[in-house]
Design a protein around this motif. Structure first.
Motif, mmCIF file in Angstrom:
data_model
loop_
_atom_site.group_PDB
_atom_site.id
_atom_site.type_symbol
_atom_site.label_atom_id
_atom_site.label_comp_id
_atom_site.label_asym_id
_atom_site.label_seq_id
_atom_site.Cartn_x
_atom_site.Cartn_y
_atom_site.Cartn_z
ATOM 1 N N SER A 122 0.834 -1.215 -0.116
ATOM 2 C CA SER A 122 0.056 0.093 0.130
ATOM 3 C C SER A 122 0.920 1.440 -0.091
ATOM 4 O O SER A 122 2.009 1.401 0.719
ATOM 5 C CB SER A 122 -0.860 -0.045 1.290
ATOM 6 O OG SER A 122 -1.515 1.234 1.240
ATOM 7 N N CYS A 124 -0.656 4.025 1.114
ATOM 8 C CA CYS A 124 -1.288 4.852 1.808
ATOM 9 C C CYS A 124 -1.046 4.563 3.142
ATOM 10 O O CYS A 124 -1.645 3.694 3.987
ATOM 11 C CB CYS A 124 -2.946 4.478 1.533
ATOM 12 S SG CYS A 124 -4.347 5.778 2.076
ATOM 13 N N THR A 128 -5.386 8.305 9.637
ATOM 14 C CA THR A 128 -6.699 9.004 9.554
ATOM 15 C C THR A 128 -7.478 9.270 10.960
ATOM 16 O O THR A 128 -7.540 8.568 11.890
ATOM 17 C CB THR A 128 -7.859 7.872 8.923
ATOM 18 O OG1 THR A 128 -7.107 7.265 7.615
ATOM 19 C CG2 THR A 128 -9.072 8.442 8.633
ATOM 20 N N TYR A 146 -6.593 13.230 7.116
ATOM 21 C CA TYR A 146 -5.725 12.187 6.644
ATOM 22 C C TYR A 146 -4.298 13.061 6.647
ATOM 23 O O TYR A 146 -4.272 14.040 6.188
ATOM 24 C CB TYR A 146 -5.942 11.673 5.212
ATOM 25 C CG TYR A 146 -5.028 10.464 5.024
ATOM 26 C CD1 TYR A 146 -4.717 9.550 5.809
ATOM 27 C CD2 TYR A 146 -4.105 10.804 3.900
ATOM 28 C CE1 TYR A 146 -3.718 8.642 5.249
ATOM 29 C CE2 TYR A 146 -3.144 9.841 3.186
ATOM 30 C CZ TYR A 146 -2.958 9.002 4.188
ATOM 31 O OH TYR A 146 -1.843 7.979 3.476
ATOM 32 N N VAL A 151 -5.846 12.494 -0.679
ATOM 33 C CA VAL A 151 -7.182 11.420 -0.357
ATOM 34 C C VAL A 151 -7.995 11.439 -1.661
ATOM 35 O O VAL A 151 -8.398 12.420 -2.444
ATOM 36 C CB VAL A 151 -8.086 12.086 0.643
ATOM 37 C CG1 VAL A 151 -9.198 11.260 0.993
ATOM 38 C CG2 VAL A 151 -7.152 12.116 1.856
ATOM 39 N N THR A 197 -8.827 5.544 5.103
ATOM 40 C CA THR A 197 -8.842 6.505 3.770
ATOM 41 C C THR A 197 -8.224 5.575 2.513
ATOM 42 O O THR A 197 -7.273 5.076 2.523
ATOM 43 C CB THR A 197 -7.517 7.548 4.148
ATOM 44 O OG1 THR A 197 -8.002 8.253 5.385
ATOM 45 C CG2 THR A 197 -7.396 8.281 3.017
ATOM 46 N N CYS A 199 -6.220 6.622 -0.778
ATOM 47 C CA CYS A 199 -5.336 7.338 -1.316
ATOM 48 C C CYS A 199 -5.269 7.232 -2.539
ATOM 49 O O CYS A 199 -5.384 8.554 -3.171
ATOM 50 C CB CYS A 199 -3.976 7.052 -0.829
ATOM 51 S SG CYS A 199 -3.446 7.210 0.895
ATOM 52 N N ASP A 203 -6.753 1.521 -3.092
ATOM 53 C CA ASP A 203 -5.593 1.481 -1.985
ATOM 54 C C ASP A 203 -6.075 1.916 -0.819
ATOM 55 O O ASP A 203 -5.636 3.388 -0.837
ATOM 56 C CB ASP A 203 -4.394 2.241 -2.926
ATOM 57 C CG ASP A 203 -3.089 2.047 -2.043
ATOM 58 O OD1 ASP A 203 -3.069 1.158 -1.008
ATOM 59 O OD2 ASP A 203 -2.089 2.949 -2.314
ATOM 60 N N ASN A 205 -5.750 2.623 3.535
ATOM 61 C CA ASN A 205 -4.792 2.283 4.632
ATOM 62 C C ASN A 205 -5.830 1.300 5.457
ATOM 63 O O ASN A 205 -6.884 0.925 5.176
ATOM 64 C CB ASN A 205 -4.453 3.348 5.444
ATOM 65 C CG ASN A 205 -5.541 4.365 5.947
ATOM 66 O OD1 ASN A 205 -6.665 4.146 5.939
ATOM 67 N ND2 ASN A 205 -5.103 5.420 6.625
#
Length: 309
Positions: A122, A124, A128, A146, A151, A197, A199, A203, A205
């Motif tokens: 990831s 991301c 968050t 974030y 985002v 979130t 990104c 993808d 987090n």
């Protein structure tokens, strides 16, 4: 001699029929065909599998888990499609899959094992956060932020306190929005909110848990801002500076507190206005920032800020 010949032909026919059935059975003697032509693609949180149906199959059981898991101990679901999208997976993690064709309530195929499929890393990696605002007994507004850059979208899953992630209700923001309203909540009830979130598309987090108990409140302002309207802080009587913010609900007034040090808490230097903005003159360079709070009848919100000039 005639009887022996007839017996020979009868035996030959039985053998041929038996061989013919065996060619259409799988390794367990079932006529329910095994899936084939299995392919997959992976993002950081999702693996998509495509496959061709076996003879007589009309649905499929898919079981998955971390690579090396024992069949029967993983997570499973049933689908009638010849593809499956498995989401909410951990990034940079390897999984195994078993795909079993279902022909009837009593007949399944031999499972097809898809081994060692790894999700992508990831991008991301930030944190968050969310703030809760409530101005209606059964509706809560969530304001997301974030820390890790751009985002694409936010997602929240919520339910009564203690619910298991994956069993709640999910909502996503529009790709351009950082806020979301959750409706039809029960008044004075504790809820868990899992927030993540994206990104970019596909993808996200990891989910982060927050808790909130519903109940009407005085909402804290947000989107604080300050700007010079005229003059200069080091010339004459100083500058005239504007202050603005946004808020949920309908507070009767707002109080702002000026500070002279970036690490200061709200001070006694305050001004009150019924608007979401105010202009203050004689702002010299020793003033560094401000806080603001909402006033709702007989109670006030927490201080929002500081906003540093």
């Amino acid at each position: 001699m005639m009887k022996m010949t007839n017996f020979f032909y009868l035996l030959l026919i039985v053998c041929l029929l038996g061989c013919s059935r065996e060619e259409h059975t799988d390794e367990q003697g079932s006529s329910c065909g095994k899936v084939s032509n299995v392919s997959f693609s992976a993002s950081s949180s999702t693996i998509t599998i495509n496959y061709s149906s076996g003879d007589g199959t009309n649905s499929y059981k898919i079981e998955y888990g971390l690579t090396g898991f024992s069949q029967g101990s993983g997570t499973s679901f049933t689908t009638s499609n010849t593809y499956a999208e498995i989401g909410d997976l951990a990034s940079s993690t390897t999984y195994d899959f078993y795909i079993t064709g279902i022909c009837s309530s009593t007949e399944n195929s031999v499972p097809y094992k898809l081994s060692s499929v790894t999700t992508q890393q990831s991008q991301c990696k930030g944190s968050t956060s969310v703030q809760f605002y409530q101005y209606d007994p059964n509706e809560v507004a969530l304001q997301f932020s974030y820390s890790g850059g751009s985002v694409y979208q936010y997602e929240v899953e919520y339910g009564p306190t203690g619910f298991k992630l994956g069993k709640g209700i999910r909502q996503k923001t529009e790709s351009w929005s950082s806020s979301l309203s959750i409706k039809n909540l029960t008044y004075e009830t504790a809820y868990d909110f899992y927030v993540r979130t994206f990104c970019s598309e596909g993808d996200p987090n990891q989910f982060k848990k927050f808790s909130y108990t519903t109940g009407t409140s005085c909402p804290k302002p947000f989107n604080l801002n300050s700007y010079v309207i005229s003059g200069s802080c080091n010339v004459g009587l100083g500058a005239t500076r504007g202050f603005s913010w946004d808020s949920y609900g309908s507070p009767q007034s707002y109080t702002i507190s000026l500070i002279q040090d970036v690490n200061s808490a709200p001070t006694a230097q305050t001004f009150t206005t019924s608007n979401k903005s105010i202009a203050i003159s004689n702002m010299y360079c020793n003033w560094k920032g401000f806080y603001v709070k909402s006033n709702c009848g007989n109670k006030s919100s927490e201080w929002a800020g500081p906003f540093i000039f």
